[in-house]
Design a protein around this motif. Structure first.
Motif, PDB file in Angstrom:
ATOM      1  N   UNK A 111      -5.952   0.970   5.646  1.00  0.00           N
ATOM      2  CA  UNK A 111      -4.749   0.049   6.369  1.00  0.00           C
ATOM      3  C   UNK A 111      -5.271  -1.741   6.812  1.00  0.00           C
ATOM      4  N   UNK A 112      -6.099  -1.096   7.903  1.00  0.00           N
ATOM      5  CA  UNK A 112      -6.864  -2.262   8.284  1.00  0.00           C
ATOM      6  C   UNK A 112      -7.685  -3.103   7.773  1.00  0.00           C
ATOM      7  N   UNK A 113      -8.490  -2.000   6.582  1.00  0.00           N
ATOM      8  CA  UNK A 113      -9.678  -2.759   5.468  1.00  0.00           C
ATOM      9  C   UNK A 113      -8.024  -3.234   4.462  1.00  0.00           C
ATOM     10  N   UNK A 114      -7.253  -2.469   4.432  1.00  0.00           N
ATOM     11  CA  UNK A 114      -6.412  -3.217   3.098  1.00  0.00           C
ATOM     12  C   UNK A 114      -5.665  -3.998   3.465  1.00  0.00           C
ATOM     13  N   UNK A 115      -4.975  -4.682   5.515  1.00  0.00           N
ATOM     14  CA  UNK A 115      -4.181  -5.674   5.537  1.00  0.00           C
ATOM     15  C   UNK A 115      -2.632  -5.367   3.949  1.00  0.00           C
ATOM     16  N   UNK A 116      -2.497  -5.128   4.321  1.00  0.00           N
ATOM     17  CA  UNK A 116      -0.690  -5.052   3.525  1.00  0.00           C
ATOM     18  C   UNK A 116       0.045  -5.164   4.165  1.00  0.00           C
ATOM     19  N   UNK A 117       0.601  -6.337   3.326  1.00  0.00           N
ATOM     20  CA  UNK A 117       1.938  -6.789   3.796  1.00  0.00           C
ATOM     21  C   UNK A 117       3.565  -5.985   3.743  1.00  0.00           C
ATOM     22  N   UNK A 157       0.814  -0.848  -0.188  1.00  0.00           N
ATOM     23  CA  UNK A 157      -0.418  -0.114  -0.110  1.00  0.00           C
ATOM     24  C   UNK A 157       0.955   0.879  -0.135  1.00  0.00           C
ATOM     25  N   UNK A 158       0.617   2.146  -0.734  1.00  0.00           N
ATOM     26  CA  UNK A 158       1.838   2.981  -1.027  1.00  0.00           C
ATOM     27  C   UNK A 158       0.762   4.440  -0.392  1.00  0.00           C
ATOM     28  N   UNK A 159       0.829   5.461   0.221  1.00  0.00           N
ATOM     29  CA  UNK A 159      -0.396   6.760   0.747  1.00  0.00           C
ATOM     30  C   UNK A 159       1.363   7.604   1.000  1.00  0.00           C
ATOM     31  N   UNK A 160       0.294   8.688   0.431  1.00  0.00           N
ATOM     32  CA  UNK A 160       0.412   9.210   0.618  1.00  0.00           C
ATOM     33  C   UNK A 160       0.006  10.863   1.140  1.00  0.00           C
ATOM     34  N   UNK A 161       0.067  10.622   2.275  1.00  0.00           N
ATOM     35  CA  UNK A 161      -0.873  11.801   3.735  1.00  0.00           C
ATOM     36  C   UNK A 161      -1.434  12.631   3.743  1.00  0.00           C
ATOM     37  N   UNK A 162       0.033  12.817   3.351  1.00  0.00           N
ATOM     38  CA  UNK A 162      -0.364  15.052   3.553  1.00  0.00           C
ATOM     39  C   UNK A 162      -0.537  15.742   4.688  1.00  0.00           C
ATOM     40  N   UNK A 163       0.986  16.020   5.226  1.00  0.00           N
ATOM     41  CA  UNK A 163       2.005  16.444   5.687  1.00  0.00           C
ATOM     42  C   UNK A 163       0.230  17.038   7.064  1.00  0.00           C
ATOM     43  N   UNK A 164       0.078  17.817   6.711  1.00  0.00           N
ATOM     44  CA  UNK A 164      -1.130  18.705   7.124  1.00  0.00           C
ATOM     45  C   UNK A 164      -2.587  18.200   7.967  1.00  0.00           C
TER      46      UNK A 164
END
Length: 324
Positions: free
Chosen positions: A82-88, A64-71
């Motif tokens: 993350x829980x829904x996708x449960x990536x390795x 899973x790749x996510x730019x969370x946006x710092x602000x």
């Protein structure tokens, strides 16, 4: 968007006289020019990266790749995704220390391996993995404040691959893109020479059809799973109409695609993206192998040199500013 505006104009005002006809023709040519860049990311062309034919892929991983946006401070919504996708494996771009402190207390319990560099300049990066990591390294390829990660990931069957995670500087008003291009092309060359099959992932701050991304693919020899499938636009999550793909995963032809999808938004201006790959080296040559000719290599070397020089200028300017 150009097509929608053109249709709306013709419906509302019609075509009256030579000037309107000329404008519509120029408009249509502009649309055709754009289509030649993006057509590769439609079902009108054949896929570049083949799907696995294994019903139960035995040597696979999900990332899973996510730019969370710092602000953005929607920590719980992010953890829900993350829980829904449960990536390795999980790559986070733009986390600062506050982001780390909120999510680490959950993620550290799930992922035994990690590389961490939270920063308050929007270039922080965090990486968590259920798979064992080797030779992990935090690198500053062009600019001192912009890290990238390198690690060797061990798959369940014992095979390994080289992983590069990146988040170069985006284009900005009155600011050239030399450092972004240099970082991407440096990573491309490193991926080509890596001791194991390579995967490059992260927010590349560049669209999939750009000249730089095309050159990156040719230098690295990596595949883009979106070719022939779709755009998988990840930015801007706030604006439904103007969206394009900035978050990418490129990988060695020794991998086969199991699945690729965009996830629901969580407060960031980026959508997360999820990919599952299976390691199938025995079928490598059934897939395309992007390659660079001598002209491509020369162009890449020139862009890298320009970017390194610009990066050093910015490093020196920052040091001078910090000394004031």
């Amino acid at each position: 968007m150009l097509s929608a505006v053109l249709i709306a104009y013709v419906v509302l005002y019609g075509i009256r006289g030579y000037a309107d006809t000329l404008m519509v023709v120029v408009w249509a040519l502009a649309i055709l020019n754009e289509l030649r860049y993006i057509i590769n990311f439609t079902p009108l062309v054949k896929v570049e990266a083949l799907r696995t034919e294994q019903k139960a892929p035995a040597n696979s991983f999900t990332m899973m790749i996510a730019n969370v946006r710092m602000v953005n401070r929607e920590y719980d919504k992010f953890l829900e995704r993350v829980k829904e996708a449960h990536p390795d494996m999980l790559i986070m771009n733009e986390p600062d220390q506050e982001w780390h402190d909120h999510v680490a207390k959950v993620l550290d319990k799930v992922y035994p391996y990690s590389i961490k560099k939270p920063l308050d300049n929007t270039y922080g990066m965090l990486f968590w993995s259920k798979n064992r990591l080797h030779e992990s390294d935090i690198r500053y390829l062009v600019e001192d404040g912009i890290p990238s990660f390198y690690t060797v990931v061990e798959l369940p069957g014992g095979d390994r691959f080289s992983l590069f995670t990146v988040h170069p500087q985006p284009p900005r008003l009155m600011l050239n893109t030399e450092t972004r291009e240099a970082e991407l092309l440096i990573v491309a060359k490193q991926a080509k020479k890596a001791p194991y099959p390579a995967v490059v992932a992260g927010d590349l701050n560049d669209v999939a059809w750009s000249k730089t991304t095309k050159l990156f693919k040719e230098i690295s020899g990596l595949l883009d799973p979106r070719v022939g499938r779709g755009f998988y636009n990840t930015y801007n999550a706030y604006i439904p109409v103007f969206r394009y793909p900035l978050d990418h995963v490129f990988y060695d032809p020794q991998f086969r695609l199991v699945g690729l999808r965009r996830l629901e938004k969580f407060g960031s201006d980026h959508f997360p993206i999820l990919i599952t790959l299976n390691y199938e080296p025995q079928r490598e040559y059934e897939q395309e192998h992007p390659h660079a000719d001598q002209e491509d290599k020369q162009e890449a070397n020139e862009l890298i040199q320009e970017g390194l020089e610009k990066g050093e200028e910015r490093n020196q300017e920052k040091k001078a500013g910090d000394g004031l």
